[in-house]
Design a protein around this motif. Structure first.
Motif, PDB file in Angstrom:
ATOM      1  N   SER A   1       0.816  -1.208  -0.049  1.00 30.53           N
ATOM      2  CA  SER A   1      -0.122  -0.108  -0.078  1.00 30.53           C
ATOM      3  C   SER A   1       0.933   1.138  -0.074  1.00 30.53           C
ATOM      4  O   SER A   1       1.999   1.253   0.395  1.00 30.53           O
ATOM      5  CB  SER A   1      -0.821   0.074   1.313  1.00 30.53           C
ATOM      6  N   ASP A   2       0.310   2.303  -0.406  1.00 32.24           N
ATOM      7  CA  ASP A   2       1.034   3.574  -0.441  1.00 32.24           C
ATOM      8  C   ASP A   2       1.457   4.006   0.914  1.00 32.24           C
ATOM      9  O   ASP A   2       2.546   4.551   1.533  1.00 32.24           O
ATOM     10  CB  ASP A   2       0.037   4.771  -0.731  1.00 32.24           C
ATOM     11  N   GLY A   3       0.798   3.572   2.205  1.00 31.93           N
ATOM     12  CA  GLY A   3       0.833   4.033   3.435  1.00 31.93           C
ATOM     13  C   GLY A   3       2.324   3.184   4.011  1.00 31.93           C
ATOM     14  O   GLY A   3       3.026   3.822   4.554  1.00 31.93           O
ATOM     15  N   VAL A   4       2.274   1.779   3.508  1.00 36.52           N
ATOM     16  CA  VAL A   4       3.536   1.287   3.921  1.00 36.52           C
ATOM     17  C   VAL A   4       4.664   1.879   3.017  1.00 36.52           C
ATOM     18  O   VAL A   4       5.748   1.589   3.593  1.00 36.52           O
ATOM     19  CB  VAL A   4       3.251  -0.122   3.639  1.00 36.52           C
ATOM     20  N   PHE A   5       4.515   2.156   1.879  1.00 32.09           N
ATOM     21  CA  PHE A   5       5.644   2.668   0.982  1.00 32.09           C
ATOM     22  C   PHE A   5       6.212   4.082   1.948  1.00 32.09           C
ATOM     23  O   PHE A   5       7.309   4.253   1.980  1.00 32.09           O
ATOM     24  CB  PHE A   5       5.526   3.089  -0.254  1.00 32.09           C
ATOM     25  N   VAL A   6       5.257   4.763   2.276  1.00 28.17           N
ATOM     26  CA  VAL A   6       5.867   5.890   2.995  1.00 28.17           C
ATOM     27  C   VAL A   6       6.750   5.430   4.348  1.00 28.17           C
ATOM     28  O   VAL A   6       7.765   6.059   4.509  1.00 28.17           O
ATOM     29  CB  VAL A   6       4.802   6.664   3.483  1.00 28.17           C
ATOM     30  N   LYS A   7       6.183   4.490   4.943  1.00 27.74           N
ATOM     31  CA  LYS A   7       7.076   3.988   6.088  1.00 27.74           C
ATOM     32  C   LYS A   7       8.367   3.604   5.788  1.00 27.74           C
ATOM     33  O   LYS A   7       9.355   3.800   6.540  1.00 27.74           O
ATOM     34  CB  LYS A   7       6.093   2.970   6.990  1.00 27.74           C
ATOM     35  N   LEU A   8       8.410   2.807   4.503  1.00 21.98           N
ATOM     36  CA  LEU A   8       9.617   2.188   4.008  1.00 21.98           C
ATOM     37  C   LEU A   8      10.637   3.468   3.906  1.00 21.98           C
ATOM     38  O   LEU A   8      11.833   3.381   4.225  1.00 21.98           O
ATOM     39  CB  LEU A   8       9.373   1.616   2.700  1.00 21.98           C
TER      40      LEU A   8
END
Length: 369
Positions: A250-257
């Motif tokens: 998801s986009d949210g997980v990408f931000v965390k990465l």
């Protein structure tokens, strides 16, 4: 005390090799009284390398918790013995091709007319009907037929077999699931049911996403290596000392990465801000991420990312599970009751009931002498 929700059910397991016996093992683990019917020449899985006395690695796995009865199904005495057992059996499992069922007079129609209470489970290679119903098949050949092999491997490489026997284990699981549903149905009607599954049908089920995706896009399926055609970044990444697998869904997980690897700029880059764009530009994104990971070890990144909401883990061989602390917590590896066997630990069923995992209380049987 072992948890045995199927205690009291009597199963005759006349299957051989891997898929069918695995279905029988699931029922046995859950407490059913499973008798393995073995022909005098022995189940071929006893000789699948590596060998453990008169057993093998596979035989130990797919025949645990079963008793053994050696029966020559080609002899009148053997068939008489089988019919005696069938009189009190709840479930009969086979993986015979249709011609052999006919020759032995043990077709579903014949047995279920004679024993109306009987649940008949039949697992084949390509299904019980159709032009290929009598065609033999193994896990790899049916992986090839259903597209799994075509999908497996590097994008620029040749198709390869999935490293685990996904069709054997999958079809055996479907067989056991169908049998459980038939047991519930018999409780309502008092009559047995015919349960049928196959490696082929299992393979079609496993490629559900690819069939749906092709209907939407019209594009041919492709091999994605360790990646995935739907998500990015997703797959294997180099670190300073080895590989790590990262999955971003998801986009949210990408931000965390991006935050954890100190590359927050990637999260707002139009090339990578949305999953669709990340998939379109996954090669350049992969290089950007590997550049950020090269300064630390695989263990460092697995812990850092995993503890901060990013799915990531080490790439290890299966035998690493013997020393995996998480395995010790969940207790998936169970002791083999056969103390003379080289196989000391066997994976149990991946389920717990009221906090308890079904036990392996009986080792796979030695060959009858």
């Amino acid at each position: 005390m072992a948890i045995k929700p199927l205690e009291g059910l009597k199963v005759l397991d006349a299957t051989s090799n891997i898929a069918g016996p695995y279905g029988g093992a699931i029922l046995a683990d859950l407490g059913a009284d499973v008798i393995k019917i073995e022909v005098p020449s022995g189940d071929p899985s006893r000789s699948m390398a590596p060998i453990d006395g008169d057993k093998s690695a596979y035989f130990n796995i797919v025949n645990r918790n079963k008793d053994l009865r050696q029966i020559n199904l080609k002899s009148p005495d053997g068939m008489a013995e089988l019919n005696t057992l069938l009189e009190s059996a709840d479930i009969f499992l086979t993986n015979f091709l249709p011609d052999r069922l006919v020759a032995l007079h043990i077709t579903p129609d014949e047995l279920m007319n004679k024993y109306p209470h009987l649940i008949f489970g039949n697992l084949t290679s390509y299904g019980a009907t159709g032009v290929d119903a009598s065609t033999p098949g193994y896990d790899a050949t049916v992986q090839a037929r259903t597209g799994i092999m075509y999908l497996t491997g590097e994008p620029d490489g040749r198709p390869v077999r999935a490293g685990v026997s996904v069709l054997d284990i999958g079809a055996g699981t479907w067989l056991a699931m169908g049998i459980l549903a038939a047991v519930i149905e018999r409780g309502k009607t008092g009559k047995g049911s015919l349960v049928e599954t196959s490696l082929y049908e299992t393979g079609i089920s496993w490629v559900s996403y690819h069939l749906a995706a092709h209907q939407i896009s019209g594009a041919p399926s492709v091999r994605s290596g360790a990646g995935h055609p739907t998500f990015a970044p997703y797959g294997i990444f180099k670190t300073s000392d080895g590989d790590i697998c990262i999955g971003v869904g998801s986009d949210g997980v990408f931000v965390k990465l991006c935050e954890q690897i100190n590359r927050s700029d990637l999260a707002i880059d139009p090339l990578y801000a949305t999953n669709v764009n990340r998939v379109a530009n996954k090669s350049t994104l992969h290089a950007e991420i590997e550049s950020a990971l090269e300064g630390e070890s695989a263990i460092y990144w697995a812990k850092k990312l995993g503890s901060n909401g990013v799915p990531a883990d080490l790439v290890v061989p299966p035998e690493a599970l013997f020393s995996d602390e998480q395995e010790k917590e969940v207790g998936m590896l169970l002791p083999n009751p056969d103390k003379e066997s080289a196989v000391k630990w066997i994976p149990g069923l991946p389920i717990k009931i009221n906090g308890e995992r079904p036990e392996i209380y009986r080792s796979a049987p030695h060959k009858s002498t």
